[in-house]
Enzyme design. Structure first.
Site, PDB file in Angstrom:
ATOM      1  N   TYR A   1      -0.225  10.985  15.092  1.00 44.05           N
ATOM      2  CA  TYR A   1       0.645  10.107  14.289  1.00 44.05           C
ATOM      3  C   TYR A   1       1.321   9.068  15.199  1.00 44.05           C
ATOM      4  O   TYR A   1       1.342   7.870  14.881  1.00 44.05           O
ATOM      5  CB  TYR A   1       1.685  10.973  13.577  1.00 44.05           C
ATOM      6  CG  TYR A   1       2.645  10.225  12.669  1.00 44.05           C
ATOM      7  CD1 TYR A   1       2.266   9.863  11.374  1.00 44.05           C
ATOM      8  CD2 TYR A   1       3.925   9.888  13.098  1.00 44.05           C
ATOM      9  CE1 TYR A   1       3.146   9.182  10.532  1.00 44.05           C
ATOM     10  CE2 TYR A   1       4.816   9.214  12.269  1.00 44.05           C
ATOM     11  CZ  TYR A   1       4.426   8.868  10.991  1.00 44.05           C
ATOM     12  OH  TYR A   1       5.305   8.193  10.160  1.00 44.05           O
TER      13      TYR A   1
ATOM     14  N   SER B   1       3.254   4.434  -4.608  1.00 45.89           N
ATOM     15  CA  SER B   1       3.507   5.351  -5.725  1.00 45.89           C
ATOM     16  C   SER B   1       4.815   6.113  -5.562  1.00 45.89           C
ATOM     17  O   SER B   1       5.454   6.489  -6.549  1.00 45.89           O
ATOM     18  CB  SER B   1       2.339   6.347  -5.859  1.00 45.89           C
ATOM     19  OG  SER B   1       2.037   6.905  -4.605  1.00 45.89           O
TER      20      SER B   1
ATOM     21  N   THR C   1       0.852  -1.187   0.000  1.00 40.50           N
ATOM     22  CA  THR C   1       0.000   0.000   0.000  1.00 40.50           C
ATOM     23  C   THR C   1       0.895   1.247   0.000  1.00 40.50           C
ATOM     24  O   THR C   1       1.993   1.244   0.550  1.00 40.50           O
ATOM     25  CB  THR C   1      -0.963   0.019   1.209  1.00 40.50           C
ATOM     26  OG1 THR C   1      -0.210   0.147   2.412  1.00 40.50           O
ATOM     27  CG2 THR C   1      -1.827  -1.239   1.239  1.00 40.50           C
TER      28      THR C   1
ATOM     29  N   ILE D   1       8.985   5.615   0.382  1.00 40.54           N
ATOM     30  CA  ILE D   1       9.405   4.318   0.917  1.00 40.54           C
ATOM     31  C   ILE D   1       8.664   3.189   0.208  1.00 40.54           C
ATOM     32  O   ILE D   1       9.257   2.148  -0.112  1.00 40.54           O
ATOM     33  CB  ILE D   1       9.161   4.290   2.444  1.00 40.54           C
ATOM     34  CG1 ILE D   1      10.129   5.264   3.145  1.00 40.54           C
ATOM     35  CG2 ILE D   1       9.315   2.881   3.011  1.00 40.54           C
ATOM     36  CD1 ILE D   1       9.826   5.508   4.630  1.00 40.54           C
ATOM     37  N   GLY D   2       7.382   3.386  -0.076  1.00 39.29           N
ATOM     38  CA  GLY D   2       6.597   2.343  -0.746  1.00 39.29           C
ATOM     39  C   GLY D   2       7.156   2.014  -2.118  1.00 39.29           C
ATOM     40  O   GLY D   2       7.224   0.846  -2.527  1.00 39.29           O
TER      41      GLY D   2
HETATM   42  P1  NAP Z   1       5.207   9.645   1.217  1.00 42.49           P
HETATM   43  O1  NAP Z   1       6.418   9.836   0.394  1.00 42.49           O
HETATM   44  O2  NAP Z   1       4.388  10.827   1.630  1.00 42.49           O
HETATM   45  O3  NAP Z   1       4.262   8.573   0.462  1.00 42.49           O
HETATM   46  C1  NAP Z   1       3.031   8.229   1.051  1.00 42.49           C
HETATM   47  C2  NAP Z   1       2.419   7.102   0.245  1.00 42.49           C
HETATM   48  O4  NAP Z   1       1.214   6.682   0.905  1.00 42.49           O
HETATM   49  C3  NAP Z   1       2.005   7.531  -1.162  1.00 42.49           C
HETATM   50  O5  NAP Z   1       2.177   6.436  -2.022  1.00 42.49           O
HETATM   51  C4  NAP Z   1       0.525   7.838  -1.004  1.00 42.49           C
HETATM   52  O6  NAP Z   1      -0.242   7.704  -2.200  1.00 42.49           O
HETATM   53  C5  NAP Z   1       0.136   6.762  -0.016  1.00 42.49           C
HETATM   54  N1  NAP Z   1      -1.111   7.054   0.707  1.00 42.49           N
HETATM   55  C6  NAP Z   1      -1.370   8.056   1.576  1.00 42.49           C
HETATM   56  N2  NAP Z   1      -2.630   7.963   2.029  1.00 42.49           N
HETATM   57  C7  NAP Z   1      -3.176   6.871   1.427  1.00 42.49           C
HETATM   58  C8  NAP Z   1      -4.445   6.253   1.466  1.00 42.49           C
HETATM   59  N3  NAP Z   1      -5.420   6.746   2.234  1.00 42.49           N
HETATM   60  N4  NAP Z   1      -4.666   5.152   0.711  1.00 42.49           N
HETATM   61  C9  NAP Z   1      -3.680   4.628  -0.065  1.00 42.49           C
HETATM   62  N5  NAP Z   1      -2.446   5.177  -0.159  1.00 42.49           N
HETATM   63  C10 NAP Z   1      -2.210   6.290   0.584  1.00 42.49           C
HETATM   64  O7  NAP Z   1       5.563   8.905   2.599  1.00 42.49           O
HETATM   65  P2  NAP Z   1       6.802   7.972   2.992  1.00 42.49           P
HETATM   66  O8  NAP Z   1       7.794   8.805   3.693  1.00 42.49           O
HETATM   67  O9  NAP Z   1       7.216   7.143   1.846  1.00 42.49           O
HETATM   68  O10 NAP Z   1       6.106   7.073   4.118  1.00 42.49           O
HETATM   69  C11 NAP Z   1       5.731   5.720   3.891  1.00 42.49           C
HETATM   70  C12 NAP Z   1       5.409   5.094   5.248  1.00 42.49           C
HETATM   71  O11 NAP Z   1       6.564   5.170   6.086  1.00 42.49           O
HETATM   72  C13 NAP Z   1       4.289   5.807   6.001  1.00 42.49           C
HETATM   73  O12 NAP Z   1       3.488   4.868   6.678  1.00 42.49           O
HETATM   74  C14 NAP Z   1       5.038   6.663   6.983  1.00 42.49           C
HETATM   75  O13 NAP Z   1       4.251   6.986   8.121  1.00 42.49           O
HETATM   76  C15 NAP Z   1       6.216   5.767   7.310  1.00 42.49           C
HETATM   77  N6  NAP Z   1       7.378   6.476   7.853  1.00 42.49           N
HETATM   78  C16 NAP Z   1       7.984   7.468   7.151  1.00 42.49           C
HETATM   79  C17 NAP Z   1       9.084   8.126   7.710  1.00 42.49           C
HETATM   80  C18 NAP Z   1       9.804   9.242   7.003  1.00 42.49           C
HETATM   81  O14 NAP Z   1      10.632   9.904   7.658  1.00 42.49           O
HETATM   82  N7  NAP Z   1       9.573   9.484   5.716  1.00 42.49           N
HETATM   83  C19 NAP Z   1       9.544   7.739   8.976  1.00 42.49           C
HETATM   84  C20 NAP Z   1       8.903   6.719   9.656  1.00 42.49           C
HETATM   85  C21 NAP Z   1       7.825   6.089   9.081  1.00 42.49           C
HETATM   86  P3  NAP Z   1      -0.407   8.960  -3.253  1.00 42.49           P
HETATM   87  O15 NAP Z   1       0.928   9.102  -3.914  1.00 42.49           O
HETATM   88  O16 NAP Z   1      -1.459   8.495  -4.191  1.00 42.49           O
HETATM   89  O17 NAP Z   1      -0.797  10.131  -2.433  1.00 42.49           O
END
Ligand code: NAP
Length: 244
Positions: A152, A11, A8, A14-15
């Site tokens: 969060y 796009s 999930t 991290i995903g």
């Molecule tokens: P990101 O770059 O903002 O990407 C977020 C991803 O989640 C995007 O693919 C977005 O899709 C998708 N998304 C958001 N809401 C959604 C929903 N309701 N249904 C389906 N998809 C949804 O974030 P990231 O940094 O890669 O974070 C990924 C995970 O790691 C998250 O769970 C975050 O809390 C966790 N995390 C991140 C960090 C950090 O420092 N970056 C640290 C600890 C944990 P769209 O592109 O379509 O919007």
């Protein structure tokens, strides 16, 4: 048989890194996203260039019916889902006293209910086959609590509890459930941070820098692999030593 991974929020960030890493490990990769079709298409094109099999699935993880439809579509195409990565997430910084109930609920809805809907949808197939793995992406703030991120932190702490309890329940069915709990990782999620804030986070980190999405993907790939075949209910924290 080619293993199938549903990720999930694949796009971007991290995903996306998890999707590319799992494709290199030989998985067919299902890319879920919510709204950013252009980014999702770009990820799909990179996968195609790697010669990987996969499919794009738009679905908001807070929409239970949409998640069920997505899982049904994946099972119709591949017949099985071997790995679910609950990665979709949002972040927001706000004083607790400024948080409305709607913002509080949205945060829990995306992280906790989203993981519940996806796990509920994939588990019947995994239990039937007596094999599978679920990896939940939490956060160091779920371990330590973060000021101005109470909603969060609460959501991520819930994911850690969800991981441990579900691991106990489905372990006897041959399914492993683990959690990756990253530190600060340079993605769009940190776009709201100033350069100074990022530098401060980096200098508070014993390894002296922010993490890269690929480093989180490596932890996911390990927990998904046979090398982790006796690991379940655990929290792996790639955080550069920020939380020890
Ligand atoms: P990101 O770059 O903002 O990407 C977020 C991803 O989640 C995007 O693919 C977005 O899709 C998708 N998304 C958001 N809401 C959604 C929903 N309701 N249904 C389906 N998809 C949804 O974030 P990231 O940094 O890669 O974070 C990924 C995970 O790691 C998250 O769970 C975050 O809390 C966790 N995390 C991140 C960090 C950090 O420092 N970056 C640290 C600890 C944990 P769209 O592109 O379509 O919007």
């Amino acid at each position: 048989m080619t293993p199938v991974a549903l990720i999930t929020g694949a796009s971007r960030g991290i995903g996306r890194a998890i999707a590319l890493r799992l494709a290199r490990e030989g998985y067919a990769v299902v890319l879920n996203y919510r709204q950013n079709e252009a980014a999702a298409e770009e990820t799909a094109q990179i996968l195609q260039a790697l010669g990987a099999d996969g499919m794009l699935c738009q679905a908001d993880v807070t929409d239970e019916a949409a998640v069920r439809e997505m899982v049904a579509a994946v099972e119709a195409r591949y017949g099985h889902i071997d790995l679910l990565v609950n990665n979709a997430g949002i972040a927001e910084q706000a004083l607790f006293t400024d948080l409305s109930a709607a913002r509080w609920k949205r945060m829990l809805d995306v992280h906790v209910n989203g993981a519940f809907y996806a796990a509920s949808a994939v588990l019947p197939g995994m239990i039937r086959r007596k094999s599978g793995a679920i990896i939940n992406i939490a956060s160091m703030w779920g371990e330590t609590g973060g000021s101005c991120e109470v909603h969060y932190s609460t959501a991520k702490a819930a994911l850690i509890g969800f991981t441990k309890a579900l691991a106990k329940e489905v372990g006897p069915s041959g399914i492993r459930v683990n959690c990756v709990s990253p530190g600060a990782v340079d993605t769009d999620m940190m776009a709201g941070f100033s350069a100074e804030d990022k530098a401060a986070l980096a200098s508070d980190t014993p390894l002296g820098r922010l993490g890269k999405p690929e480093e989180i993907a490596a932890a996911v790939a390990f927990l998904a692999s046979n090398d982790a075949s006796f690991i379940t209910g655990q929290i792996l924290s790639p955080n550069g030593g920020l939380v020890i």
